[in-house]
Motif scaffolding. Structure first.
Motif, mmCIF file in Angstrom:
data_model
loop_
_atom_site.group_PDB
_atom_site.id
_atom_site.type_symbol
_atom_site.label_atom_id
_atom_site.label_comp_id
_atom_site.label_asym_id
_atom_site.label_seq_id
_atom_site.Cartn_x
_atom_site.Cartn_y
_atom_site.Cartn_z
ATOM 1 N N ARG A 1 5.124 -13.741 -3.107
ATOM 2 C CA ARG A 1 5.422 -13.141 -1.924
ATOM 3 C C ARG A 1 4.235 -13.000 -0.937
ATOM 4 O O ARG A 1 3.119 -12.926 -1.582
ATOM 5 N N GLN A 2 4.393 -13.205 0.313
ATOM 6 C CA GLN A 2 3.169 -13.310 1.386
ATOM 7 C C GLN A 2 3.061 -11.955 1.850
ATOM 8 O O GLN A 2 3.071 -11.682 2.730
ATOM 9 N N ARG A 3 2.649 -11.291 0.941
ATOM 10 C CA ARG A 3 2.690 -9.617 1.161
ATOM 11 C C ARG A 3 1.217 -9.148 0.657
ATOM 12 O O ARG A 3 0.790 -9.736 -0.392
ATOM 13 N N TYR A 4 0.665 -8.042 1.050
ATOM 14 C CA TYR A 4 -0.604 -7.509 0.749
ATOM 15 C C TYR A 4 -0.587 -6.959 -0.378
ATOM 16 O O TYR A 4 -0.860 -6.875 -1.399
ATOM 17 N N TRP A 5 0.426 -5.775 -0.294
ATOM 18 C CA TRP A 5 0.691 -4.654 -1.132
ATOM 19 C C TRP A 5 1.423 -5.038 -2.616
ATOM 20 O O TRP A 5 2.448 -4.723 -2.575
ATOM 21 N N GLY A 6 0.724 -5.741 -3.570
ATOM 22 C CA GLY A 6 1.423 -6.512 -4.640
ATOM 23 C C GLY A 6 0.426 -6.727 -5.468
ATOM 24 O O GLY A 6 -0.875 -6.740 -5.238
ATOM 25 N N CYS A 7 0.801 -7.231 -6.882
ATOM 26 C CA CYS A 7 -0.127 -7.673 -7.575
ATOM 27 C C CYS A 7 -0.378 -9.171 -7.562
ATOM 28 O O CYS A 7 0.145 -9.973 -7.359
ATOM 29 N N PRO A 8 -1.969 -9.334 -7.286
ATOM 30 C CA PRO A 8 -2.453 -10.759 -6.812
ATOM 31 C C PRO A 8 -1.859 -11.613 -7.864
ATOM 32 O O PRO A 8 -2.092 -11.370 -9.232
ATOM 33 N N ILE A 9 -1.597 -12.667 -7.517
ATOM 34 C CA ILE A 9 -1.247 -13.959 -8.324
ATOM 35 C C ILE A 9 -2.624 -14.327 -8.979
ATOM 36 O O ILE A 9 -3.462 -14.995 -7.991
ATOM 37 N N PRO A 10 -3.001 -14.540 -9.992
ATOM 38 C CA PRO A 10 -4.346 -14.969 -10.600
ATOM 39 C C PRO A 10 -4.350 -16.402 -10.636
ATOM 40 O O PRO A 10 -4.549 -17.037 -11.713
ATOM 41 N N MET A 11 -4.590 -17.060 -9.451
ATOM 42 C CA MET A 11 -4.608 -18.645 -9.357
ATOM 43 C C MET A 11 -5.770 -19.026 -8.270
ATOM 44 O O MET A 11 -5.924 -18.140 -7.340
ATOM 45 N N ILE A 12 -6.274 -19.859 -8.352
ATOM 46 C CA ILE A 12 -7.487 -20.336 -7.379
ATOM 47 C C ILE A 12 -6.953 -21.772 -6.958
ATOM 48 O O ILE A 12 -6.401 -22.522 -7.688
ATOM 49 N N ASN A 13 -7.093 -21.961 -5.681
ATOM 50 C CA ASN A 13 -6.967 -23.177 -5.012
ATOM 51 C C ASN A 13 -8.218 -23.927 -4.738
ATOM 52 O O ASN A 13 -8.946 -23.327 -3.964
ATOM 53 N N LEU B 1 -6.834 -6.176 -6.287
ATOM 54 C CA LEU B 1 -6.377 -5.913 -4.990
ATOM 55 C C LEU B 1 -7.216 -4.889 -4.343
ATOM 56 O O LEU B 1 -7.441 -3.874 -4.694
ATOM 57 N N PRO B 2 -7.998 -5.352 -2.815
ATOM 58 C CA PRO B 2 -8.593 -4.549 -2.384
ATOM 59 C C PRO B 2 -7.849 -3.440 -1.867
ATOM 60 O O PRO B 2 -6.702 -3.442 -1.465
ATOM 61 N N THR B 3 -8.355 -1.945 -2.094
ATOM 62 C CA THR B 3 -7.355 -0.914 -1.625
ATOM 63 C C THR B 3 -7.497 -0.332 -0.532
ATOM 64 O O THR B 3 -6.931 0.633 0.001
ATOM 65 N N ASP B 4 -8.576 -0.839 0.249
ATOM 66 C CA ASP B 4 -9.024 0.137 1.720
ATOM 67 C C ASP B 4 -8.453 -0.750 3.056
ATOM 68 O O ASP B 4 -9.113 -0.706 3.918
ATOM 69 N N VAL B 5 -7.257 -1.635 2.609
ATOM 70 C CA VAL B 5 -6.764 -2.277 3.755
ATOM 71 C C VAL B 5 -5.512 -1.638 4.233
ATOM 72 O O VAL B 5 -4.839 -1.118 3.614
ATOM 73 N N VAL B 6 -5.568 -1.729 5.765
ATOM 74 C CA VAL B 6 -4.542 -1.332 6.675
ATOM 75 C C VAL B 6 -3.773 -2.650 7.178
ATOM 76 O O VAL B 6 -4.448 -3.145 8.201
ATOM 77 N N PRO B 7 -2.624 -2.939 6.522
ATOM 78 C CA PRO B 7 -1.991 -3.962 7.268
ATOM 79 C C PRO B 7 -1.506 -3.780 8.769
ATOM 80 O O PRO B 7 -1.125 -2.621 8.838
ATOM 81 N N ASP B 8 -1.292 -4.774 9.726
ATOM 82 C CA ASP B 8 -0.989 -4.493 10.984
ATOM 83 C C ASP B 8 0.436 -5.256 11.301
ATOM 84 O O ASP B 8 0.614 -5.174 12.317
ATOM 85 N N GLY B 9 0.888 -5.525 10.322
ATOM 86 C CA GLY B 9 1.990 -6.274 10.499
ATOM 87 C C GLY B 9 2.344 -7.747 10.901
ATOM 88 O O GLY B 9 3.281 -8.129 10.908
ATOM 89 N N ARG B 10 1.198 -8.374 10.967
ATOM 90 C CA ARG B 10 1.116 -9.768 11.171
ATOM 91 C C ARG B 10 0.519 -10.587 9.939
ATOM 92 O O ARG B 10 -0.444 -10.573 9.707
ATOM 93 N N GLY B 11 1.297 -11.146 9.143
ATOM 94 C CA GLY B 11 0.983 -11.869 8.028
ATOM 95 C C GLY B 11 0.531 -11.241 7.031
ATOM 96 O O GLY B 11 0.261 -9.981 7.038
ATOM 97 N N ASN B 12 -0.224 -12.021 6.094
ATOM 98 C CA ASN B 12 -0.837 -11.146 4.927
ATOM 99 C C ASN B 12 -2.436 -11.003 5.185
ATOM 100 O O ASN B 12 -3.218 -12.005 5.334
ATOM 101 N N PRO B 13 -2.676 -9.690 5.270
ATOM 102 C CA PRO B 13 -3.910 -9.302 5.526
ATOM 103 C C PRO B 13 -5.275 -9.823 4.447
ATOM 104 O O PRO B 13 -6.518 -9.968 4.998
#
Ligand code: ANZ
Ligand code: ZN
Length: 863
Positions: A429-441, A459-471
């Motif tokens: 999911r292209q979302r911030y508030w979820g469990c990070p997928i443990p992969m590296i590109n 997952l960093p917890t001090d993030v405030v998404p603004d609705g534009r894409g994945n912060p």
């Protein structure tokens, strides 16, 4: 001694404080010599406020938990928080607060609400899925599955919401638009991670047998259809393109219709369609159009069938004739081979398509001698039980025989196959508030898994998404990392897991919730799993349950848990409904009013504020959008948790809808107050009587005492079966109400009577404490019981047999009296008793014409 007034607030707080103080519902993972019961409600999303659906769900599980505890089981009822998900991000956008902080404060609040409901929960097992202690193990399992090939990365076409900038699940696309944004959905190709759930398709299907009679039939059917196993055939239609021989493979479940093929159709993404697009701009344009709109099958089925002729041909495997190849919007790339053989006579979609483009419709199946007409589609055209006609060597054959014959005739151009409707589970999911997928590109090594020793990826917890894409993409500290393989700078995956992943294994984790060395410990898992009773909403009948079943099997194969299924029994609770009130606005939309804003007079309603009429709408599921939700907190404040629990259990069977009515709360409330009064009276009556004097065994009983005792034990038997065997949670409440009525009507004249009433009252309170634990336990404590060791009342079968029967006596059809007949009395004696009854005798002169005995009921005298 006597009681004060019924003060539910004080009583509820006092009981809850006791449970908390002595860790009442704590469980451990040791064998305590008792049979175990794991009782689980679907854990809540911490939206901020408990709603009535929650109350109903948790009350059901709690009544059953308390019942099994009284029956001597070691009962575990855990609770946690399904804490990742979109609402937290939306709240973040609205209120500029970090999803983490928002979620945590919601959990605080809702925990308090749950506690005030009086649930017998083992709070020591609580967790929130957004905590790294939890999701670390999700990441760990993902890596194990990646190693095993059960996770793969694939470029895939998804529903893309251009406003929310996110991928939508098929069920989030409504009429081609995003469920939240309302934007027209586009299709996009993006790389995603998939769980290979299709590897388990057969097992997921076969194991449904283990759940028969334990899960609702309807849910089993839905699971069955979702997996959708079908036997079919792949058929090759050969062609030549620029001198190169090739073949177009189609998948069909009806090889018996092979002689009815009049065209072939491929999906817009099919290589042949792409080839045709390069040749012809019109086809290219058509294929682009096909890519708009949802990828959901249900949407495609509804959409108008459209297509274009590619001008290409392939050879029919039996006749060798040329068949035209079309591109059609109703062919899915992701099913079968992305190509179909068009048999308009027997497939409804093909019929519609052929009618539109004037393609030939050749009937080749006869069904019960019925007449085929190409005027309009008839359902029997697609019946699988017909026989082949106009089909040469296949004529007269049924489907199976014809299939075998085709395999023989066309040789290696045919291949028997099995198809599943079930798709692999895309979890990115292209979302911030979820469990990070443990992969590296890594630009040199490609996709590289995070080493296990580096877990969790936090997952960093001090993030405030603004609705534009994945912060996450703009947090260098998160994104930038070193490739574990080559040591060069690399980028961390910023997609997070579908939140269905967290809810797929929480039931197992509850058995060892705080183990930081492993995902699930065998001791706890073996003691508690599988969940004996799972209770939750029917809306999770497909996806959540399927994913959870899949995870359990995967975890079993990792050696983490035993058994094949996570949930032994399932209760799908009904929805809580309430009436709606609205006014239609000029633009046709509706504005809804709360019940308290409205006054109902008969069939009409007016808005209190302006006295003007409002429309009384349908009775619907309680929801924010309809303003028809009833806040549990408010109602509990007015009546207490015990009454609210009783009300939700009593008003409807647990698996059916419950129509909320504020006024109907009075019933259970008055019942509780009545029990209180009965207990008070009895408490005064027993005064300082010796304990032994309250033992029924020490008395000989009067007739009426025997009757009350019979009622008591009938009630015990009835409720025991209702709860233990039928999951019937509503009828026990009526049984208790009946018992309370009998107790109220019972006059105590001697010591035996007092003892019998004592037994009846203690029975009433003990069972009531399953439903209304605070008042039930409080009163039992007043009577000297220890609420920690309550046991379900023991049935005395001998109390159920009555030693006499009351029979009515009629004279010429009119009841003139009653006689009390000892059981086993012969008919002649009964007749004598009837005729000598004082009230009866005065209506009889001389010898009666007839005396008839209707056993156990009446004596009819004709004079
Ligand atoms: C010829 C035919 C004749 C079909 C007939 C049906 C009835 P189920 O049963 O749901 O598995 N099909 C195959 N691949 C498809 C795709 N990629 N997109 C859309 N439709 C596709 O469906 C299998 C049937 O769906 C197949 O059998 C095929 O149509 C169609 F009288 O083939 B049939
Ligand atoms: Zn590298």
């Amino acid at each position: 001694m006597s009681l004060n007034n019924y003060d539910f607030k004080a009583i509820e707080q006092a009981q809850q404080a006791k449970w908390q103080a002595d860790n009442r519902y704590h469980t451990d993972n040791n064998d305590n010599g008792k049979p175990t019961r794991y009782m689980l409600s679907m854990f809540p999303y911490p939206s901020g406020k408990l709603h009535m659906g929650h109350v109903r769900n948790y009350a059901i599980t709690d009544v059953l938990s308390r019942y099994y505890r009284q029956k001597g089981y070691d009962v575990m009822q855990p609770m946690g928080w399904d804490a990742f998900g979109l609402p937290a991000e939306n709240a973040a956008i609205d209120n500029e607060v970090a999803p983490h902080a928002w979620t945590m404060s919601n959990i605080e609040h809702m925990r308090g609400q749950l506690k005030s409901l009086g649930l017998s929960i083992d709070w020591s097992r609580e967790f929130a899925t957004c905590n790294p202690d939890y999701y670390k193990w999700e990441q760990w399992l993902f890596l194990q599955l990646y190693k095993k090939g059960l996770v793969y990365k694939k470029l895939s076409t998804v529903n893309w919401d251009p406003v929310d900038n996110t991928v939508l699940a098929n069920e989030q696309v409504i009429d081609g638009r995003g469920w939240r944004s309302g934007a027209v959905v586009e299709k996009r190709d993006i790389p995603m991670y998939y769980f290979k759930i299709t590897d388990y398709a057969d097992e997921l299907l076969d194991d449904l047998k283990l759940l028969e009679n334990k899960w609702p039939k309807q849910v089993l059917t839905m699971q069955h259809n979702w997996i959708g196993k079908s036997h079919g055939m792949e058929l090759d239609f050969t062609y030549e393109l620029n001198g190169q021989a090739d073949k177009l493979t189609v998948f069909t479940t009806r090889p018996d219709t092979i002689m009815g093929v009049s065209y072939l159709a491929v999906s817009a993404e099919h290589p042949l369609a792409q080839y045709a697009s390069r040749q012809n701009e019109k086809i290219a344009e058509f294929c682009r159009l096909c890519k708009q709109g949802s990828v959901a099958e249900s949407e495609l089925a509804k959409a108008e069938k459209v297509g274009m002729d590619t001008g290409l041909f392939a050879k029919h495997p039996v006749t060798g004739e040329d068949v035209a190849i079309w591109v059609a919007n109703y062919v899915l790339m992701s099913y079968g081979s992305g190509a179909v053989m068009g048999v308009p006579a027997h497939d409804e979609r093909d019929f519609e398509f052929a009618k539109k483009y004037n393609l030939e419709i050749k009937p080749v199946i006869e069904f019960k001698g019925k007449e085929y007409s190409t005027d309009a589609w008839q359902d029997w055209y697609s019946d699988k039980n017909g026989v082949c006609v106009n089909s040469g060597v296949l004529d007269g054959m049924d489907k199976d025989t014809a299939s075998a014959k085709i395999l023989e005739v066309v040789g290696d151009k045919a291949n028997a196959t099995i198809q599943y409707r079930l798709r692999d589970w895309g979890v990115s999911r292209q979302r911030y508030w979820g469990c990070p997928i443990p992969m590296i590109n890594c630009q040199y090594c490609g996709t590289v898994p995070v080493p296990e020793s580096d877990l969790p990826v936090v997952l960093p917890t001090d993030v405030v998404p603004d609705g534009r894409g994945n912060p996450l993409k703009s947090i260098p500290e998160f994104v930038n990392c070193t490739c574990p393989k080559c040591g060069q700078p690399a980028e961390r995956e910023t997609d997070t897991f579908d939140t269905f992943v967290e809810s797929s294994w929480y039931a197992q984790r509850f058995t060892t919730p705080h183990d930081d060395t492993q995902m699930v410990g065998r001791q706890g898992a073996d003691k508690w799993l599988s969940v004996n009773q799972y209770v939750g909403g029917i809306e999770h009948a497909i996806l959540h349950l399927l994913y959870a079943r899949f995870f359990h099997k995967v975890m079993r194969d990792e050696g983490l848990v035993g058994g094949s299924e996570p949930f032994e029994c399932l209760l799908a609770q009904g929805m809580v409904l309430a009436g709606t009130f609205y006014r239609e606005k000029a633009d046709g939309s509706k504005s809804y009013y709360f019940p308290y804003e409205v006054e109902v007079r008969g069939n009409e309603a007016v808005l209190i504020a302006d006295g003007e009429p409002v429309t009384i709408g349908k009775i619907e599921k309680m929801s924010k959008s309809k303003n028809n939700g009833v806040d549990p907190q408010t109602i509990m404040g007015e009546y207490g948790a015990d009454t609210v629990r009783l009300y939700t259990m009593f008003t409807a069977p647990a698996d059916q809808t419950l129509e909320w009515s504020d006024s109907a709360l009075k019933g259970p409330y008055n019942f509780v107050k009545k029990v209180w009064r009965l207990a008070d009276e009895h408490l005064t009556a027993i005064g300082n009587v010796e304990k032994s004097a309250l033992d029924v065994a020490n008395h000989s009983l009067s007739k009426s005492a025997k009757a009350l005792r019979r009622k008591t034990h009938e009630t015990i038997a009835r409720i025991d079966t209702a709860l233990g065997e039928h999951l019937a949670l509503n009828t026990p409440v009526s049984s208790l109400m009946e018992l309370a009525n009998d107790i109220g009507a019972f006059d105590v004249a001697d010591g035996g009577d007092l003892a019998v009433r004592h037994e009846a009252i203690i029975t009433l309170l003990t069972i009531l404490s399953l439903y209304a634990p605070h008042v039930g336990e409080h009163l039992l404590e007043v009577f000297g019981f220890d609420s920690r060791t309550l046991t379900f009342p023991t049935l005395d079968k001998s109390a159920l047999v009555s030693d006499s029967i009351v029979m009515a006596v009629q004279v010429n059809g009119k009841v003139r009296g009653e006689i009390d007949v000892p059981t086993g009395t012969d008919n002649d004696t009964i007749k004598q008793m009837a005729l000598s009854h004082e009230g009866v005798a005065k209506f009889i002169t001389g010898e009666p014409k007839k005396v008839i005995v209707v056993p156990n009921k009446l004596v009819s005298v004709v004079v």
